[in-house]
Enzyme design. Structure first.
Site, PDB file in Angstrom:
ATOM      1  N   LYS A 133       0.814  -1.191   0.000  1.00 13.99           N
ATOM      2  CA  LYS A 133       0.000   0.000   0.000  1.00 13.99           C
ATOM      3  C   LYS A 133       0.863   1.264   0.000  1.00 13.99           C
ATOM      4  O   LYS A 133       0.407   2.351  -0.317  1.00 13.99           O
ATOM      5  CB  LYS A 133      -0.892   0.026   1.258  1.00 13.99           C
ATOM      6  CG  LYS A 133      -1.826  -1.116   1.386  1.00 13.99           C
ATOM      7  CD  LYS A 133      -2.583  -0.963   2.723  1.00 13.99           C
ATOM      8  CE  LYS A 133      -3.291  -2.251   3.072  1.00 13.99           C
ATOM      9  NZ  LYS A 133      -3.865  -2.182   4.431  1.00 13.99           N
ATOM     10  N   GLY A 134       2.092   1.122   0.407  1.00 13.70           N
ATOM     11  CA  GLY A 134       2.932   2.269   0.748  1.00 13.70           C
ATOM     12  C   GLY A 134       3.085   3.346  -0.303  1.00 13.70           C
ATOM     13  O   GLY A 134       3.316   4.503   0.020  1.00 13.70           O
ATOM     14  N   GLU A 153       7.879   2.855  -5.823  1.00 16.89           N
ATOM     15  CA  GLU A 153       7.931   2.256  -4.480  1.00 16.89           C
ATOM     16  C   GLU A 153       8.156   3.335  -3.430  1.00 16.89           C
ATOM     17  O   GLU A 153       8.784   4.359  -3.700  1.00 16.89           O
ATOM     18  CB  GLU A 153       9.056   1.194  -4.466  1.00 16.89           C
ATOM     19  CG  GLU A 153       9.320   0.506  -3.158  1.00 16.89           C
ATOM     20  CD  GLU A 153       8.146  -0.266  -2.554  1.00 16.89           C
ATOM     21  OE1 GLU A 153       7.044   0.300  -2.456  1.00 16.89           O
ATOM     22  OE2 GLU A 153       8.364  -1.423  -2.153  1.00 16.89           O
ATOM     23  N   ASP A 154       7.646   3.092  -2.238  1.00 14.99           N
ATOM     24  CA  ASP A 154       7.817   4.065  -1.144  1.00 14.99           C
ATOM     25  C   ASP A 154       9.221   4.001  -0.550  1.00 14.99           C
ATOM     26  O   ASP A 154       9.855   5.012  -0.302  1.00 14.99           O
ATOM     27  CB  ASP A 154       6.752   3.854  -0.050  1.00 14.99           C
ATOM     28  CG  ASP A 154       6.704   2.419   0.473  1.00 14.99           C
ATOM     29  OD1 ASP A 154       7.437   1.554  -0.035  1.00 14.99           O
ATOM     30  OD2 ASP A 154       5.914   2.166   1.399  1.00 14.99           O
ATOM     31  N   ASP A 202      14.233  -1.201   1.233  1.00 18.41           N
ATOM     32  CA  ASP A 202      14.860  -1.475   2.521  1.00 18.41           C
ATOM     33  C   ASP A 202      15.835  -2.643   2.325  1.00 18.41           C
ATOM     34  O   ASP A 202      16.981  -2.436   1.921  1.00 18.41           O
ATOM     35  CB  ASP A 202      13.723  -1.777   3.508  1.00 18.41           C
ATOM     36  CG  ASP A 202      14.187  -1.994   4.935  1.00 18.41           C
ATOM     37  OD1 ASP A 202      15.255  -1.509   5.300  1.00 18.41           O
ATOM     38  OD2 ASP A 202      13.457  -2.658   5.698  1.00 18.41           O
ATOM     39  N   LYS A 231      16.954   2.914   1.935  1.00 18.25           N
ATOM     40  CA  LYS A 231      17.638   2.676   3.212  1.00 18.25           C
ATOM     41  C   LYS A 231      18.780   1.692   2.942  1.00 18.25           C
ATOM     42  O   LYS A 231      18.652   0.489   3.197  1.00 18.25           O
ATOM     43  CB  LYS A 231      16.622   2.068   4.180  1.00 18.25           C
ATOM     44  CG  LYS A 231      16.829   2.414   5.634  1.00 18.25           C
ATOM     45  CD  LYS A 231      15.945   1.575   6.519  1.00 18.25           C
ATOM     46  CE  LYS A 231      14.544   2.077   6.687  1.00 18.25           C
ATOM     47  NZ  LYS A 231      13.740   1.194   7.580  1.00 18.25           N
ATOM     48  N   PHE A 250      13.322   3.513  11.435  1.00 18.33           N
ATOM     49  CA  PHE A 250      12.006   3.154  10.922  1.00 18.33           C
ATOM     50  C   PHE A 250      11.203   4.415  10.634  1.00 18.33           C
ATOM     51  O   PHE A 250      11.039   5.281  11.477  1.00 18.33           O
ATOM     52  CB  PHE A 250      11.248   2.265  11.910  1.00 18.33           C
ATOM     53  CG  PHE A 250      10.141   1.534  11.226  1.00 18.33           C
ATOM     54  CD1 PHE A 250      10.399   0.393  10.488  1.00 18.33           C
ATOM     55  CD2 PHE A 250       8.845   2.023  11.275  1.00 18.33           C
ATOM     56  CE1 PHE A 250       9.378  -0.261   9.806  1.00 18.33           C
ATOM     57  CE2 PHE A 250       7.818   1.373  10.600  1.00 18.33           C
ATOM     58  CZ  PHE A 250       8.090   0.231   9.872  1.00 18.33           C
ATOM     59  N   ASP A 284       3.801   2.952   6.849  1.00 19.16           N
ATOM     60  CA  ASP A 284       3.060   2.597   8.069  1.00 19.16           C
ATOM     61  C   ASP A 284       3.911   1.855   9.083  1.00 19.16           C
ATOM     62  O   ASP A 284       4.947   1.273   8.755  1.00 19.16           O
ATOM     63  CB  ASP A 284       1.889   1.688   7.702  1.00 19.16           C
ATOM     64  CG  ASP A 284       2.369   0.270   7.342  1.00 19.16           C
ATOM     65  OD1 ASP A 284       3.198   0.148   6.414  1.00 19.16           O
ATOM     66  OD2 ASP A 284       1.948  -0.690   7.998  1.00 19.16           O
ATOM     67  N   ARG A 343      -0.112   6.109   7.972  1.00 19.78           N
ATOM     68  CA  ARG A 343       0.026   6.304   6.516  1.00 19.78           C
ATOM     69  C   ARG A 343      -0.469   7.678   6.081  1.00 19.78           C
ATOM     70  O   ARG A 343      -0.034   8.213   5.072  1.00 19.78           O
ATOM     71  CB  ARG A 343      -0.803   5.263   5.747  1.00 19.78           C
ATOM     72  CG  ARG A 343      -0.276   3.854   5.824  1.00 19.78           C
ATOM     73  CD  ARG A 343      -0.971   3.002   4.768  1.00 19.78           C
ATOM     74  NE  ARG A 343      -0.866   1.583   5.016  1.00 19.78           N
ATOM     75  CZ  ARG A 343       0.184   0.821   4.706  1.00 19.78           C
ATOM     76  NH1 ARG A 343       1.220   1.358   4.112  1.00 19.78           N
ATOM     77  NH2 ARG A 343       0.190  -0.459   4.974  1.00 19.78           N
TER      78      ARG A 343
END
Ligand code: IMP
Ligand code: MG
Length: 176
Positions: free
Chosen positions: A43-44, A99-100, A103, A131, A152, A159, A165
Protein backbone atom coordinates in the site's frame (compact mmCIF):
# COMPACT_ATOMS: atom_id res chain seq x y z
CA UNK A 1 13.82 0.25 28.09
CA UNK A 2 10.74 2.37 27.57
CA UNK A 3 8.50 1.38 24.69
CA UNK A 4 7.48 5.00 24.17
CA UNK A 5 7.80 5.99 20.51
CA UNK A 6 8.97 9.50 19.91
CA UNK A 7 8.14 10.75 16.38
CA UNK A 8 10.50 13.26 14.82
CA UNK A 9 10.06 14.88 11.40
CA UNK A 10 12.66 13.67 8.93
CA UNK A 11 11.20 15.21 5.76
CA UNK A 12 8.57 17.93 5.85
CA UNK A 13 5.76 18.07 3.31
CA UNK A 14 7.61 20.93 1.57
CA UNK A 15 10.77 18.84 1.25
CA UNK A 16 8.74 15.90 -0.04
CA UNK A 17 6.99 18.14 -2.55
CA UNK A 18 10.32 19.44 -3.84
CA UNK A 19 11.67 15.89 -4.20
CA UNK A 20 8.55 14.72 -6.04
CA UNK A 21 8.84 17.70 -8.41
CA UNK A 22 12.46 16.87 -9.14
CA UNK A 23 11.62 13.22 -9.80
CA UNK A 24 8.68 14.18 -12.04
CA UNK A 25 10.96 16.40 -14.12
CA UNK A 26 13.47 13.56 -14.58
CA UNK A 27 10.74 11.06 -15.44
CA UNK A 28 9.06 13.47 -17.85
CA UNK A 29 12.32 13.96 -19.73
CA UNK A 30 12.81 10.19 -20.14
CA UNK A 31 9.23 9.03 -20.77
CA UNK A 32 7.52 11.82 -22.72
CA UNK A 33 5.86 10.24 -25.76
CA UNK A 34 6.43 6.66 -24.53
CA UNK A 35 3.08 6.22 -22.79
CA UNK A 36 4.68 4.49 -19.79
CA UNK A 37 2.93 2.12 -17.42
CA UNK A 38 3.59 3.15 -13.84
CA UNK A 39 3.18 0.27 -11.41
CA UNK A 40 2.82 1.24 -7.75
CA UNK A 41 3.49 -1.25 -4.97
CA UNK A 42 0.65 -1.22 -2.44
CA UNK A 43 0.00 0.00 0.00
CA UNK A 44 2.93 2.27 0.75
CA UNK A 45 3.27 3.97 -2.65
CA UNK A 46 -0.29 5.25 -3.02
CA UNK A 47 0.34 8.80 -1.81
CA UNK A 48 3.63 9.19 -3.67
CA UNK A 49 2.01 7.87 -6.87
CA UNK A 50 -0.92 10.29 -6.54
CA UNK A 51 1.37 13.30 -6.14
CA UNK A 52 3.84 12.17 -8.80
CA UNK A 53 1.38 11.53 -11.62
CA UNK A 54 -0.32 14.89 -11.12
CA UNK A 55 2.98 16.43 -12.20
CA UNK A 56 3.32 14.21 -15.27
CA UNK A 57 1.43 16.08 -17.97
CA UNK A 58 1.60 13.50 -20.75
CA UNK A 59 -0.18 10.20 -21.55
CA UNK A 60 0.60 7.37 -19.15
CA UNK A 61 -1.16 4.50 -17.43
CA UNK A 62 -1.27 3.46 -13.79
CA UNK A 63 -1.45 0.03 -12.16
CA UNK A 64 -1.04 -1.11 -8.59
CA UNK A 65 0.20 -4.45 -7.35
CA UNK A 66 0.22 -5.98 -3.93
CA UNK A 67 3.10 -8.20 -2.84
CA UNK A 68 2.31 -10.52 -0.02
CA UNK A 69 5.14 -10.96 2.49
CA UNK A 70 5.75 -8.04 4.81
CA UNK A 71 4.21 -9.00 8.12
CA UNK A 72 3.37 -6.76 11.01
CA UNK A 73 5.96 -4.68 12.79
CA UNK A 74 9.26 -3.55 11.42
CA UNK A 75 10.95 -6.58 9.87
CA UNK A 76 10.38 -8.11 6.47
CA UNK A 77 9.89 -11.86 6.55
CA UNK A 78 12.32 -11.98 3.65
CA UNK A 79 10.01 -14.05 1.52
CA UNK A 80 7.83 -12.45 -1.11
CA UNK A 81 5.17 -14.95 -1.97
CA UNK A 82 3.22 -13.54 -4.87
CA UNK A 83 2.32 -10.56 -7.00
CA UNK A 84 -1.38 -9.76 -6.92
CA UNK A 85 -3.46 -7.43 -9.06
CA UNK A 86 -1.44 -6.87 -12.23
CA UNK A 87 -4.15 -6.65 -14.87
CA UNK A 88 -2.43 -4.95 -17.82
CA UNK A 89 -0.15 -6.94 -20.11
CA UNK A 90 3.32 -5.39 -19.89
CA UNK A 91 4.98 -7.04 -22.86
CA UNK A 92 6.52 -4.29 -25.00
CA UNK A 93 5.55 -1.54 -22.53
CA UNK A 94 7.81 1.00 -20.87
CA UNK A 95 7.31 0.03 -17.24
CA UNK A 96 8.26 2.20 -14.27
CA UNK A 97 7.85 0.68 -10.81
CA UNK A 98 6.95 3.15 -8.05
CA UNK A 99 7.93 2.26 -4.48
CA UNK A 100 7.82 4.06 -1.14
CA UNK A 101 11.00 2.62 0.32
CA UNK A 102 13.68 0.14 -0.69
CA UNK A 103 14.86 -1.48 2.52
CA UNK A 104 16.30 -5.01 2.24
CA UNK A 105 15.56 -4.87 -1.51
CA UNK A 106 13.82 -8.23 -1.42
CA UNK A 107 10.37 -6.91 -2.31
CA UNK A 108 11.41 -4.70 -5.19
CA UNK A 109 13.94 -7.23 -6.43
CA UNK A 110 11.28 -9.91 -6.56
CA UNK A 111 8.85 -7.67 -8.46
CA UNK A 112 11.48 -6.53 -10.96
CA UNK A 113 12.46 -10.16 -11.68
CA UNK A 114 8.80 -11.08 -12.10
CA UNK A 115 8.12 -8.17 -14.49
CA UNK A 116 11.30 -8.70 -16.50
CA UNK A 117 10.10 -12.19 -17.45
CA UNK A 118 7.10 -10.61 -19.19
CA UNK A 119 9.44 -8.81 -21.60
CA UNK A 120 8.66 -5.12 -21.14
CA UNK A 121 10.32 -2.70 -23.61
CA UNK A 122 12.05 -1.15 -20.58
CA UNK A 123 11.89 -1.59 -16.84
CA UNK A 124 13.01 0.98 -14.27
CA UNK A 125 12.49 1.76 -10.62
CA UNK A 126 11.53 5.00 -8.91
CA UNK A 127 11.73 4.98 -5.10
CA UNK A 128 10.88 7.85 -2.81
CA UNK A 129 13.31 6.61 -0.17
CA UNK A 130 16.26 4.24 0.02
CA UNK A 131 17.64 2.68 3.21
CA UNK A 132 20.92 1.24 1.87
CA UNK A 133 22.19 0.08 5.29
CA UNK A 134 19.70 -2.78 5.32
CA UNK A 135 20.16 -4.08 1.78
CA UNK A 136 20.18 -7.87 1.39
CA UNK A 137 20.04 -7.91 -2.39
CA UNK A 138 21.21 -5.22 -4.74
CA UNK A 139 18.58 -3.24 -6.59
CA UNK A 140 19.27 -0.43 -9.06
CA UNK A 141 17.18 2.64 -8.24
CA UNK A 142 16.85 4.77 -11.37
CA UNK A 143 15.00 7.69 -9.77
CA UNK A 144 15.49 8.33 -6.04
CA UNK A 145 13.91 10.90 -3.74
CA UNK A 146 15.93 10.53 -0.54
CA UNK A 147 18.58 8.26 0.89
CA UNK A 148 17.61 7.66 4.52
CA UNK A 149 19.33 6.47 7.70
CA UNK A 150 18.73 3.05 9.20
CA UNK A 151 15.66 4.13 11.16
CA UNK A 152 12.01 3.15 10.92
CA UNK A 153 10.00 5.72 8.95
CA UNK A 154 6.29 6.46 8.93
CA UNK A 155 3.97 8.89 7.17
CA UNK A 156 3.28 9.83 3.56
CA UNK A 157 2.06 6.28 2.89
CA UNK A 158 4.56 4.48 5.15
CA UNK A 159 3.06 2.60 8.07
CA UNK A 160 3.82 0.84 11.29
CA UNK A 161 1.16 -1.85 11.69
CA UNK A 162 -1.16 0.08 9.32
CA UNK A 163 -0.94 3.29 11.34
CA UNK A 164 0.44 6.70 10.31
CA UNK A 165 0.03 6.30 6.52
CA UNK A 166 -2.09 9.46 6.44
CA UNK A 167 0.56 11.79 7.90
CA UNK A 168 1.58 14.38 5.28
CA UNK A 169 5.21 14.48 6.44
CA UNK A 170 7.73 11.65 6.94
CA UNK A 171 8.70 10.87 10.52
CA UNK A 172 11.35 8.72 12.18
CA UNK A 173 10.03 6.57 14.99
CA UNK A 174 12.61 6.38 17.71
CA UNK A 175 12.47 4.51 20.96
CA UNK A 176 13.69 6.60 23.82
P1 IMP B 1 12.13 -4.61 1.59
O1 IMP B 1 11.58 -5.82 0.92
O2 IMP B 1 12.86 -4.96 2.87
O3 IMP B 1 12.96 -3.72 0.70
O4 IMP B 1 10.92 -3.76 2.16
C1 IMP B 1 9.89 -3.40 1.39
C2 IMP B 1 8.69 -2.93 2.16
O5 IMP B 1 8.89 -2.90 3.58
C3 IMP B 1 8.40 -1.52 1.78
O6 IMP B 1 7.59 -1.50 0.63
C4 IMP B 1 7.67 -1.01 2.98
O7 IMP B 1 6.30 -1.29 2.85
C5 IMP B 1 8.24 -1.79 4.14
N1 IMP B 1 9.23 -0.98 4.87
C6 IMP B 1 10.56 -1.09 4.87
N2 IMP B 1 11.13 -0.17 5.65
C7 IMP B 1 10.12 0.57 6.18
C8 IMP B 1 10.07 1.72 7.05
O8 IMP B 1 11.08 2.27 7.53
N3 IMP B 1 8.82 2.16 7.33
C9 IMP B 1 7.69 1.61 6.84
N4 IMP B 1 7.69 0.56 6.00
C10 IMP B 1 8.90 0.04 5.68
MG1 MG C 1 4.51 -1.64 4.25
Amino acid sequence: MSSQLEPRILFSREEIEAAVKRLAAEIRKDYLGKRPLLIGILKGSFMFMADLIRLLDFPLEVEFVRLSSYGGGRETSGEVREVQGLLSPIKGRHVLVIEDIVDTGLTTGFLLDYLQKEMPASLKLCALTDKPARRRRSVAIDYLGFSVPNKFLVGYGLDLDEKYRNLPDIYVLERD
